[in-house]
Design an enzyme around this catalytic site. Structure first.
Site, mmCIF file in Angstrom:
data_model
loop_
_atom_site.group_PDB
_atom_site.id
_atom_site.type_symbol
_atom_site.label_atom_id
_atom_site.label_comp_id
_atom_site.label_asym_id
_atom_site.label_seq_id
_atom_site.Cartn_x
_atom_site.Cartn_y
_atom_site.Cartn_z
ATOM 1 N N CYS A 124 0.645 -1.236 0.007
ATOM 2 C CA CYS A 124 -0.156 0.002 -0.114
ATOM 3 C C CYS A 124 0.820 1.182 -0.104
ATOM 4 C CB CYS A 124 -0.989 0.015 1.287
ATOM 5 S SG CYS A 124 -1.917 1.574 1.097
ATOM 6 N N ASN A 186 0.610 -3.353 -7.013
ATOM 7 C CA ASN A 186 -0.372 -2.535 -6.131
ATOM 8 C C ASN A 186 -0.213 -0.827 -6.780
ATOM 9 O OD1 ASN A 186 -1.818 -0.935 -4.181
ATOM 10 N ND2 ASN A 186 -0.937 -2.637 -2.685
HETATM 11 O O1 RRO Z 1 -6.552 1.138 1.717
HETATM 12 C C1 RRO Z 1 -5.946 1.666 0.815
HETATM 13 O O2 RRO Z 1 -5.676 3.196 0.727
HETATM 14 C C2 RRO Z 1 -5.110 0.957 -0.133
HETATM 15 C C3 RRO Z 1 -4.555 -0.152 0.079
HETATM 16 BR BR1 RRO Z 1 -4.586 -1.238 1.679
HETATM 17 C C4 RRO Z 1 -3.639 -0.649 -0.859
HETATM 18 O O3 RRO Z 1 -2.998 -1.635 -0.928
HETATM 19 N N1 RRO Z 1 -3.516 0.195 -2.347
HETATM 20 C C5 RRO Z 1 -4.145 1.037 -2.252
HETATM 21 O O4 RRO Z 1 -4.014 1.801 -3.471
HETATM 22 N N2 RRO Z 1 -4.948 1.549 -1.363
#
Ligand code: RRO
Length: 297
Positions: A124, A186
């Site tokens: 993330c 990601n």
């Molecule tokens: O929750 C988020 O803001 C988020 C996550 Br966990 C992720 O792995 N990738 C993303 O773009 N947002």
């Protein structure tokens, strides 16, 4: 249809999965994606404690995709097994995406959940102490992967960030830790500014880009990982039609995941399946024939 695929021992009726983060917080919405034709579904990333996420706006439509900084909102693993069980009623594999701040947190969560596979979120782009802050360090990625492998009896996938100089070195660290597959990619770090006020639009100021804009970035990452690793690569990033999915498989993806485009068309899984099937039939190719085809030249 000739699209059946086996990925890390999981049997999929087709290689198109629902990506983490989209419709993945409730069993009902995961089931809905499965009923729409997804070959497997991945949950929203789940952590140790309930988390509200970053302040709004947390998602904005930008050219060719979305920019988000949701901030890992989730109900905690202690309140999540029933959602996985509900999703399981759809009879497609259900993969739990999990995140933590240390190897101990990751293995506590994975050890407590029952899922068909685990996807470790070390990618993330905008969470302090989590995600890409961990996933840019090969030692930590290896340690976390090894810890989760020791805690569960299910395949472990590691989802990688493209926000690094050399994604292969992180993929190799996951492989050394015992990962059964890597998932790439990601979101790509990004930002948008409101020109009327001069302020950053997202509550968190910056976030991650998904959707069409990032497809070529993801294709290159999948291509590089396919060459460097012995374990399978699962491709994700900007798939919006069947041609994109074919391109990922030719780059070296064993299966693909679809996220942003599901928001516009939940039937994308069955649309892609039928068009991909027609394409393969016309070419007299199988999925295996096109797997990694771009490396043969
Ligand atoms: O929750 C988020 O803001 C988020 C996550 Br966990 C992720 O792995 N990738 C993303 O773009 N947002």
């Amino acid at each position: 249809m000739m699209l059946a695929a086996t990925v890390t021992g999981l049997k999929l009726k087709n290689p198109m999965m629902l990506a983490a983060g989209i419709m993945g917080t409730t069993g009902g919405s995961l089931k809905r994606a499965a009923q729409a034709g997804a070959g497997a579904v991945v949950t929203k990333s789940i952590g140790i404690a309930p988390k509200a996420g970053h302040s709004n706006p947390s998602m904005v439509d930008v050219d060719c995709g979305y920019l988000n900084a949701m901030g890992l909102p989730n109900p905690s693993y202690k309140n999540f097994q029933e959602e996985i069980d509900k999703a399981k009623e759809s009879e497609v594999p259900v993969i739990a995406s999990i995140f933590g701040g240390s190897a101990d947190e990751f293995s506590e969560i994975a050890g407590a959940l029952c899922a068909d596979a685990f996807e470790l979120n070390v990618s993330c782009p905008h969470a302090r102490g989590y995600g890409a802050e961990i996933g840019t360090d090969p030692k930590l990625v290896e340690e976390i992967t090894h810890a989760v492998k020791s805690a569960v009896n299910a395949p472990v996938w590691v989802k990688l960030t493209p926000n690094v100089t050399d994604i292969k070195s992180i993929g190799l660290a996951a492989q050394r830790g015992g990962a059964d597959a890597v998932v790439a990619i990601n979101t790509v770090r990004g930002m948008a500014i409101d020109i009327e006020s001069g302020y950053p639009i997202l509550g968190n100021k910056f976030g991650g880009i998904s959707g069409r804009a990032i497809k070529p970035v993801a294709i290159k990452c999948v291509y590089d990982l396919y060459e460097a690793l012995d374990i399978p690569v699962i491709g994700v990033g900007g798939i919006s039609d069947w041609k994109d999915a074919v391109e990922f498989i030719m780059a070296g993806a064993r299966a693909v995941q679809i996220g942003s485009a599901v928001g516009e068309n939940i039937d994308i899984f069955s649309d892609i399946s039928s068009c991909m099937d027609a394409f393969l039939t016309e070419k007299e190719w199988t999925l295996d024939d096109i797997y990694g085809m771009a490396h043969e030249v």
